[in-house]
Design an enzyme around this catalytic site. Sequence first.
Site, PDB file in Angstrom:
ATOM      1  CG  HIS A 185      -2.046  -9.047 -38.051  1.00 46.02           C
ATOM      2  ND1 HIS A 185      -1.496  -8.121 -38.913  1.00 46.02           N
ATOM      3  CD2 HIS A 185      -3.214  -8.482 -37.631  1.00 46.02           C
ATOM      4  CE1 HIS A 185      -2.281  -7.057 -39.004  1.00 46.02           C
ATOM      5  NE2 HIS A 185      -3.329  -7.245 -38.230  1.00 46.02           N
ATOM      6  CB  CYS A 229     -12.179 -28.247 -35.293  1.00 43.09           C
ATOM      7  SG  CYS A 229     -10.534 -28.878 -34.936  1.00 43.09           S
ATOM      8  CB  CYS A 252      -7.149 -31.224 -37.804  1.00 44.04           C
ATOM      9  SG  CYS A 252      -7.699 -31.076 -36.109  1.00 44.04           S
ATOM     10  N   GLY A 258       7.671   1.117 -37.477  1.00 45.32           N
ATOM     11  CA  GLY A 258       7.819   0.192 -38.600  1.00 45.32           C
ATOM     12  C   GLY A 258       6.539  -0.351 -39.180  1.00 45.32           C
ATOM     13  N   PRO A 308      11.003   5.567 -41.463  1.00 47.34           N
ATOM     14  CG  PRO A 308      12.301   4.107 -42.763  1.00 47.34           C
ATOM     15  CD  PRO A 308      11.351   4.157 -41.606  1.00 47.34           C
ATOM     16  CB  ALA A 340      12.626   0.362 -35.951  1.00 51.35           C
TER      17      ALA A 340
HETATM   18  P1  OAD Z   1       4.157  -2.679 -44.357  1.00 53.39           P
HETATM   19  O1  OAD Z   1       5.032  -3.406 -45.324  1.00 53.39           O
HETATM   20  O2  OAD Z   1       2.827  -2.242 -44.833  1.00 53.39           O
HETATM   21  O3  OAD Z   1       4.916  -1.385 -43.797  1.00 53.39           O
HETATM   22  C1  OAD Z   1       6.224  -1.462 -43.342  1.00 53.39           C
HETATM   23  C2  OAD Z   1       6.601  -0.097 -42.819  1.00 53.39           C
HETATM   24  O4  OAD Z   1       7.892  -0.198 -42.232  1.00 53.39           O
HETATM   25  C3  OAD Z   1       6.685   0.996 -43.877  1.00 53.39           C
HETATM   26  O5  OAD Z   1       5.935   2.130 -43.453  1.00 53.39           O
HETATM   27  C4  OAD Z   1       8.182   1.318 -43.961  1.00 53.39           C
HETATM   28  O6  OAD Z   1       8.431   2.694 -44.235  1.00 53.39           O
HETATM   29  C5  OAD Z   1       8.630   0.956 -42.565  1.00 53.39           C
HETATM   30  N1  OAD Z   1      10.052   0.557 -42.473  1.00 53.39           N
HETATM   31  C6  OAD Z   1      10.819  -0.058 -43.380  1.00 53.39           C
HETATM   32  N2  OAD Z   1      12.068  -0.261 -42.913  1.00 53.39           N
HETATM   33  C7  OAD Z   1      12.082   0.253 -41.653  1.00 53.39           C
HETATM   34  C8  OAD Z   1      13.071   0.355 -40.641  1.00 53.39           C
HETATM   35  N3  OAD Z   1      14.304  -0.120 -40.818  1.00 53.39           N
HETATM   36  N4  OAD Z   1      12.745   0.953 -39.468  1.00 53.39           N
HETATM   37  C9  OAD Z   1      11.486   1.455 -39.275  1.00 53.39           C
HETATM   38  N5  OAD Z   1      10.520   1.372 -40.201  1.00 53.39           N
HETATM   39  C10 OAD Z   1      10.796   0.788 -41.373  1.00 53.39           C
HETATM   40  O7  OAD Z   1       4.043  -3.626 -43.067  1.00 53.39           O
HETATM   41  P2  OAD Z   1       2.981  -3.542 -41.885  1.00 53.39           P
HETATM   42  O8  OAD Z   1       2.596  -2.142 -41.596  1.00 53.39           O
HETATM   43  O9  OAD Z   1       3.507  -4.363 -40.774  1.00 53.39           O
HETATM   44  O10 OAD Z   1      -1.119  -8.368 -42.409  1.00 53.39           O
HETATM   45  O11 OAD Z   1       1.755  -4.274 -42.534  1.00 53.39           O
HETATM   46  C11 OAD Z   1       0.574  -4.450 -41.769  1.00 53.39           C
HETATM   47  C12 OAD Z   1      -0.095  -5.739 -42.160  1.00 53.39           C
HETATM   48  O12 OAD Z   1      -0.308  -5.763 -43.568  1.00 53.39           O
HETATM   49  C13 OAD Z   1       0.737  -6.978 -41.903  1.00 53.39           C
HETATM   50  O13 OAD Z   1       0.622  -7.446 -40.567  1.00 53.39           O
HETATM   51  C14 OAD Z   1       0.178  -7.953 -42.880  1.00 53.39           C
HETATM   52  C15 OAD Z   1       0.106  -7.044 -44.092  1.00 53.39           C
HETATM   53  O14 OAD Z   1      -0.758  -7.394 -45.082  1.00 53.39           O
HETATM   54  C16 OAD Z   1      -1.646  -9.529 -42.818  1.00 53.39           C
HETATM   55  O15 OAD Z   1      -1.057 -10.314 -43.549  1.00 53.39           O
HETATM   56  C17 OAD Z   1      -2.996  -9.779 -42.276  1.00 53.39           C
END
Ligand code: OAD
Length: 270
Positions: free
Chosen positions: A140, A151, A178, A218, A245, A262
Amino acid sequence: MADAFTRDDAVVTGKTLAEARDELGKAEGIVVLTGAGVSAASGIPTFRDAGGLWEGEKVEDLATPGGFNRDPVRVWRWYQSRRNAIRECQPHDAHRAIARLTLARPDVTVVTQNVDGLHQEAIRQLAQRDSALPPVLELHGSILRDRCNLCSARDDGPSRQGANHTAHIEDRASLPRCARCGGLMRPAVVWFGETLPHEALDTAFERARQADVCIVAGTSAIVHPAASIPMATLETGGVIWEVNPSNTPLSRHAARTFRGDAGEVLSHLA
Ligand code: OAD
């Protein structure tokens, strides 16, 4: 939860961390796919947990090309406050455990949806050098870099503390432009509706197909194509391990599910 991981034989969903560590030692090819939960302990909020970045916000206003074209000042202010906060953050146990693994084994591939650069920083700190480090596949993009909205010219800045845009944004006139074409610069992250970087995505799928184990840590595993990568490991005879979790759509496919932080779990596995 902390006590559950203090002993080598601690039982986590019916299997032991010690067993898992042995299995990891024998695995050929490991992909570690990470999401925002891996950086939570560094002080960076996740997106969808309570109090997360999307709470009270419309994703289409902040993380789509349309949102940027409608109100670039708002989008820039939001990303700049995140960028400035992220620059103050340091890698923690999960980043360090993943860094140890990737520096120790050439068959480990780190694939991240995170834009904070903390995997790379942990690898750099542990290796104590800046060059010839194992790559991290950033699906991402990176919030620490800018690129031109027209550009696509990139302004990487020299480092995490780099020279890309950090100045206060007052209005449209104060937005960065830019140097090549005069178009508006934007954070070099991937927004919804945009294509992921081809090379990183192709390599991630290829490594996932070759891997015996895909560790998914995570992430809520709902944003595709990133969330499809572990299925490539499964479909080619490997297994998925999940560190989270909470339950996710991938949980039912996981051979091992570590319901914990994690940093704690990965420190025991790596
Ligand atoms: P999310 O906020 O959707 O999910 C975070 C996950 O981390 C959840 O499933 C939590 O249960 C878990 N979590 C929280 N604390 C934790 C810990 N201490 N150890 C392990 N796990 C834990 O975030 P992402 O899955 O990264 O994209 O989201 C995916 C994408 O959606 C992001 O890259 C972003 C977002 O919109 C864009 O902006 C394009």
